[in-house]
Design an enzyme around this catalytic site. Structure first.
Site, short mmCIF file in Angstrom:
data_model
loop_
_atom_site.label_atom_id
_atom_site.label_comp_id
_atom_site.label_asym_id
_atom_site.label_seq_id
_atom_site.Cartn_x
_atom_site.Cartn_y
_atom_site.Cartn_z
N ARG A 264 0.93 -1.33 0.11
CA ARG A 264 -0.17 -0.09 -0.07
C ARG A 264 0.98 1.20 -0.17
NH1 ARG A 264 -3.90 2.12 5.06
NH2 ARG A 264 -4.43 3.91 3.88
N HIS B 269 -18.90 13.17 1.26
CA HIS B 269 -19.35 12.10 1.66
C HIS B 269 -21.00 12.06 1.58
CE1 HIS B 269 -19.77 8.10 3.63
NE2 HIS B 269 -20.39 8.59 4.29
C1 GRF Z 1 -20.94 10.72 -4.34
O1 GRF Z 1 -21.83 10.34 -3.58
C2 GRF Z 1 -19.85 11.10 -3.23
O2 GRF Z 1 -20.41 11.67 -1.96
C3 GRF Z 1 -19.20 9.60 -2.71
O3 GRF Z 1 -19.11 8.99 -4.03
C4 GRF Z 1 -20.09 9.31 -5.16
C5 GRF Z 1 -19.33 9.66 -6.16
O4 GRF Z 1 -20.26 10.02 -7.08
N1 GRF Z 1 -18.02 9.79 -2.15
P1 GRF Z 1 -19.54 10.58 -8.75
O5 GRF Z 1 -18.60 9.69 -9.02
O6 GRF Z 1 -18.92 12.09 -8.05
O7 GRF Z 1 -20.84 10.60 -9.40
#
Ligand code: GRF
Length: 214
Positions: free
Chosen positions: A63, A107
């Site tokens: 990693r 998130h």
């Molecule tokens: C979003 O819901 C974000 O909050 C989460 O992953 C998703 C990504 O969506 N971390 P996208 O690839 O930007 O459409």
């Protein structure tokens, strides 16, 4: 200030960032980096003429070595602020140390509720009435870093996971570019486990910002 955006999936947040950047509401995106060569987000980057790179975890034995490769790509591209946008990997010290206080994530929950995967499904299963999204500085934990901004949406009685995901995503696309701009402008910075504001936004409806439009 140059941005780097890390992606693994559809890249709709990347799309919102690129659009704000094209309108000069955000700094230039110097690099879009993915762990998945076939993700749609990379196609968006190519279509927009933005340099992109793929760093596949399976090409590295540790990693640490993988994270060092990610850090090198970001550094070589001159990236100063790293934005995780649906990047489905945890990043370790080789990225977080040189970029201390300069890594953001979005998130799809009102953190600290529902960290990790399937946040929208968790919210529906627990019967919450208010869900949303959170932009936070990234630390070594899973969705644990200091919170920069949040936007709330209702959970309606008939909602399935897809309905709630779409309602939250619409807010993500407004909130993330705005929060990135605040950090890029130095209006908010990370100090240890806190986000510290030089000019705090006022609460406004469900959105913690008076000027969230970018
Ligand atoms: C979003 O819901 C974000 O909050 C989460 O992953 C998703 C990504 O969506 N971390 P996208 O690839 O930007 O459409």
């Amino acid at each position: 200030m140059k941005l780097g955006v890390l992606v693994s999936g559809n890249g709709s947040n990347l799309g919102a960032i690129l659009e704000a950047s094209a309108r000069k509401r955000l700094p230039d995106v110097a690099l879009v980096l993915s762990n998945r060569p076939d993700c749609f987000a990379l196609q968006r980057a190519r279509q927009a003429g933005i340099p992109s790179a793929v760093v596949r975890p399976e090409d590295f034995s540790t990693r640490q070595a993988h994270d060092e490769a990610v850090a090198s790509r970001l550094r070589e591209a001159g990236v100063e602020l790293v934005c995780l946008a649906g990047y489905l990997r945890m990043l370790g010290a080789p990225v977080l140390e040189p970029y201390a206080g300069r890594v953001l994530n979005i998130h799809p929950s009102l953190l600290p509720a529902f960290p990790g995967l399937h946040a929208q499904r968790q919210a529906i299963e627990r019967g919450v009435r208010i869900a949303g999204c959170t932009v936070h500085f990234v630390d070594a934990g899973m969705d644990t870093g200091p919170i920069v901004a949040q936007a709330a949406v209702p959970v309606l009685p008939a909602d399935g996971e897809g309905d709630l995901t779409a309602r939250i995503l619409a807010e993500e696309h407004r909130l993330y570019p705005a929060a990135i701009r605040w950090v890029a402008d130095g209006r908010v910075r990370q100090e240890g486990q806190r986000a510290v504001w030089s000019r705090a936004p006022e609460a406004s409806g469900s959105l913690w910002s008076p000027d969230v439009r970018t």
